[in-house]
Design an enzyme around this catalytic site. Structure first.
Site, PDB file in Angstrom:
ATOM      1  N   GLU A 291      47.527  37.825  36.465  1.00 42.09           N
ATOM      2  CA  GLU A 291      48.306  38.438  37.541  1.00 42.09           C
ATOM      3  C   GLU A 291      49.751  38.508  37.045  1.00 42.09           C
ATOM      4  O   GLU A 291      50.021  38.263  35.867  1.00 42.09           O
ATOM      5  CB  GLU A 291      48.159  37.619  38.832  1.00 42.09           C
ATOM      6  CG  GLU A 291      46.690  37.445  39.233  1.00 42.09           C
ATOM      7  CD  GLU A 291      46.493  36.646  40.510  1.00 42.09           C
ATOM      8  OE1 GLU A 291      47.372  36.703  41.391  1.00 42.09           O
ATOM      9  OE2 GLU A 291      45.460  35.967  40.628  1.00 42.09           O
TER      10      GLU A 291
ATOM     11  N   LYS B 295      50.969  44.027  37.260  1.00 37.77           N
ATOM     12  CA  LYS B 295      50.148  43.420  36.212  1.00 37.77           C
ATOM     13  C   LYS B 295      50.052  44.292  34.979  1.00 37.77           C
ATOM     14  O   LYS B 295      49.300  43.974  34.057  1.00 37.77           O
ATOM     15  CB  LYS B 295      48.722  43.193  36.741  1.00 37.77           C
ATOM     16  CG  LYS B 295      48.622  42.437  38.041  1.00 37.77           C
ATOM     17  CD  LYS B 295      47.173  42.417  38.502  1.00 37.77           C
ATOM     18  CE  LYS B 295      47.067  41.916  39.932  1.00 37.77           C
ATOM     19  NZ  LYS B 295      45.700  41.993  40.452  1.00 37.77           N
TER      20      LYS B 295
ATOM     21  N   HIS C 195      35.614  39.815  19.876  1.00 38.81           N
ATOM     22  CA  HIS C 195      36.086  40.803  20.845  1.00 38.81           C
ATOM     23  C   HIS C 195      37.492  41.315  20.539  1.00 38.81           C
ATOM     24  O   HIS C 195      38.211  41.732  21.447  1.00 38.81           O
ATOM     25  CB  HIS C 195      36.034  40.250  22.267  1.00 38.81           C
ATOM     26  CG  HIS C 195      34.669  39.819  22.694  1.00 38.81           C
ATOM     27  ND1 HIS C 195      33.641  40.704  22.921  1.00 38.81           N
ATOM     28  CD2 HIS C 195      34.162  38.582  22.919  1.00 38.81           C
ATOM     29  CE1 HIS C 195      32.554  40.024  23.284  1.00 38.81           C
ATOM     30  NE2 HIS C 195      32.840  38.743  23.276  1.00 38.81           N
TER      31      HIS C 195
ATOM     32  N   ARG D 283      35.268  40.958  28.360  1.00 39.42           N
ATOM     33  CA  ARG D 283      34.526  41.702  29.382  1.00 39.42           C
ATOM     34  C   ARG D 283      34.821  43.202  29.352  1.00 39.42           C
ATOM     35  O   ARG D 283      34.106  43.983  29.958  1.00 39.42           O
ATOM     36  CB  ARG D 283      34.831  41.127  30.771  1.00 39.42           C
ATOM     37  CG  ARG D 283      34.185  39.789  30.989  1.00 39.42           C
ATOM     38  CD  ARG D 283      34.560  39.202  32.327  1.00 39.42           C
ATOM     39  NE  ARG D 283      33.810  39.796  33.428  1.00 39.42           N
ATOM     40  CZ  ARG D 283      33.930  39.390  34.693  1.00 39.42           C
ATOM     41  NH1 ARG D 283      34.761  38.406  34.998  1.00 39.42           N
ATOM     42  NH2 ARG D 283      33.231  39.962  35.634  1.00 39.42           N
TER      43      ARG D 283
ATOM     44  N   ARG E 145      35.654  39.190  47.352  1.00 43.04           N
ATOM     45  CA  ARG E 145      36.215  38.064  46.590  1.00 43.04           C
ATOM     46  C   ARG E 145      36.355  36.850  47.479  1.00 43.04           C
ATOM     47  O   ARG E 145      36.620  36.969  48.670  1.00 43.04           O
ATOM     48  CB  ARG E 145      37.588  38.436  46.019  1.00 43.04           C
ATOM     49  CG  ARG E 145      37.464  39.480  44.944  1.00 43.04           C
ATOM     50  CD  ARG E 145      38.787  40.082  44.581  1.00 43.04           C
ATOM     51  NE  ARG E 145      38.560  41.348  43.923  1.00 43.04           N
ATOM     52  CZ  ARG E 145      38.470  41.474  42.604  1.00 43.04           C
ATOM     53  NH1 ARG E 145      38.594  40.430  41.831  1.00 43.04           N
ATOM     54  NH2 ARG E 145      38.248  42.654  42.086  1.00 43.04           N
TER      55      ARG E 145
END
Length: 289
Positions: free
Chosen positions: A3, A74, A110, A129, A278
């Site tokens: 964040e 962000k 990654h 991800r 969430r």
DNA sequence: CGTGGCCCCTGTGGGC
DNA sequence: TGCCCACAGGGGCCAC
């Protein structure tokens, strides 16, 4: 994942890169890069093989010098001295790592994009991800135009502006605050922390809040984000800054991830609920009902 | 238009 | 020990 405080810490830890010439770039996964003219969300997996081959290096600052590092909410951007810009969205697991000349990249899995700099160092974009990515712009003005769709930065927004924006929606305030078009920079951690500090229940309709409550909320947003920046950000799992350092702001969390534990203010049990898909932890006593 | 739901991915931790 | 499921800091797109 990151964040506003985490992205700000990453930005600060990248400042030593200013002045470096970008000598080259290696792109291991092209689908994390969105070029000018691409669909805004990038090419889907099935389309990415068919998309036109273009000069990735040109779009990823090769031949330019890193001049400025911008953040809004962000979102982070590297601006070259010729005006080219690369916006970095870190998603949940994204990292930007500055690796010095001769140093080894510690965690190499990654690593989708690796820039080579003129001092022998490298800059690496990793993202397990792949919710994050890189957006290339011919000119910083195009990046600014994109960022104009975002709300004001959460560190800058004042109570009056926040109230104006919250008054336009009846969504639960916790959900509204996560909408980056309303205010930019808050995510699931700091929304919960700010609502707790401002003693506002997360389910309250955003347009139902009074001026006094929004004043408390704005002050809490600033306080919570400021303290988290000072602590270097919240390292729950993946987050590290560009030097690989973890942040200590998890110690400051009062409610995030603490459902079922004792409220730090009143000692009653903190509750967990789900809003906008969430989970949100709150104190039904201190934050009203 | 605002809003809710679903999807994109990988990794991890807990329960069995 | 191993397997399976739930869940994770985000956000884009779609149908109402």
């Amino acid at each position: 994942m990151p964040e506003l405080p985490e992205v700000e810490q990453i930005r600060r830890s990248l400042l030593p890169l200013r002045g470096r010439l970008v000598e080259g770039v290696r792109v291991h996964r092209r689908d994390v890069v969105v070029l000018p003219g691409d669909p805004p969300g990038g090419w889907s997996r099935s389309q990415s093989d068919a998309r036109p081959r273009r000069l990735l290096g040109r779009h990823l600052l090769v031949g330019g010098r890193i001049e400025r590092l911008w953040r809004h909410g962000k979102r982070l951007a590297l601006i070259a001295d010729d005006g080219r810009a690369v916006e970095v969205g870190l998603g949940m697991t994204g990292q930007l790592l500055a690796v010095g000349a001769g140093e080894r990249l510690e965690a190499h899995g990654h690593a989708h994009v690796l820039w080579r700099l003129d001092d022998g160092g490298r800059l690496v974009f990793r993202d397990a991800r792949r919710f994050g990515g890189l957006w290339a712009f011919e000119h910083e003005a195009d990046l600014r135009a994109k960022w104009a769709a975002l709300g004001p930065d959460a560190l800058d927004v004042d109570a009056a502006e926040l109230r104006r924006r919250l008054s336009r929606t009846a969504r639960p305030v916790a959900v509204a605050l996560m909408d980056q078009r309303l205010v930019a920079g808050l995510g699931n951690i700091y929304v919960q922390e700010a609502l707790f500090g401002a003693r506002i229940p997360p389910r309250r309709p955003a347009n139902d809040l009074g001026a006094v409550e929004v004043s408390r909320l704005a002050a809490e947003v600033h306080a919570v984000l400021g303290a988290a920046i000072e602590a270097g950000g919240s390292s729950l799992r993946d987050y590290v800054d560009a030097s690989g350092a973890r942040g200590e702001a998890v110690r400051l969390h009062r409610v995030y991830g603490k459902g079922g534990e004792a409220c730090p203010a009143c000692g009653r049990v903190l509750e967990r609920l789900v809003l906008g898909g969430r989970s949100v932890v709150w104190c039904p006593f201190d934050q009203g009902s």
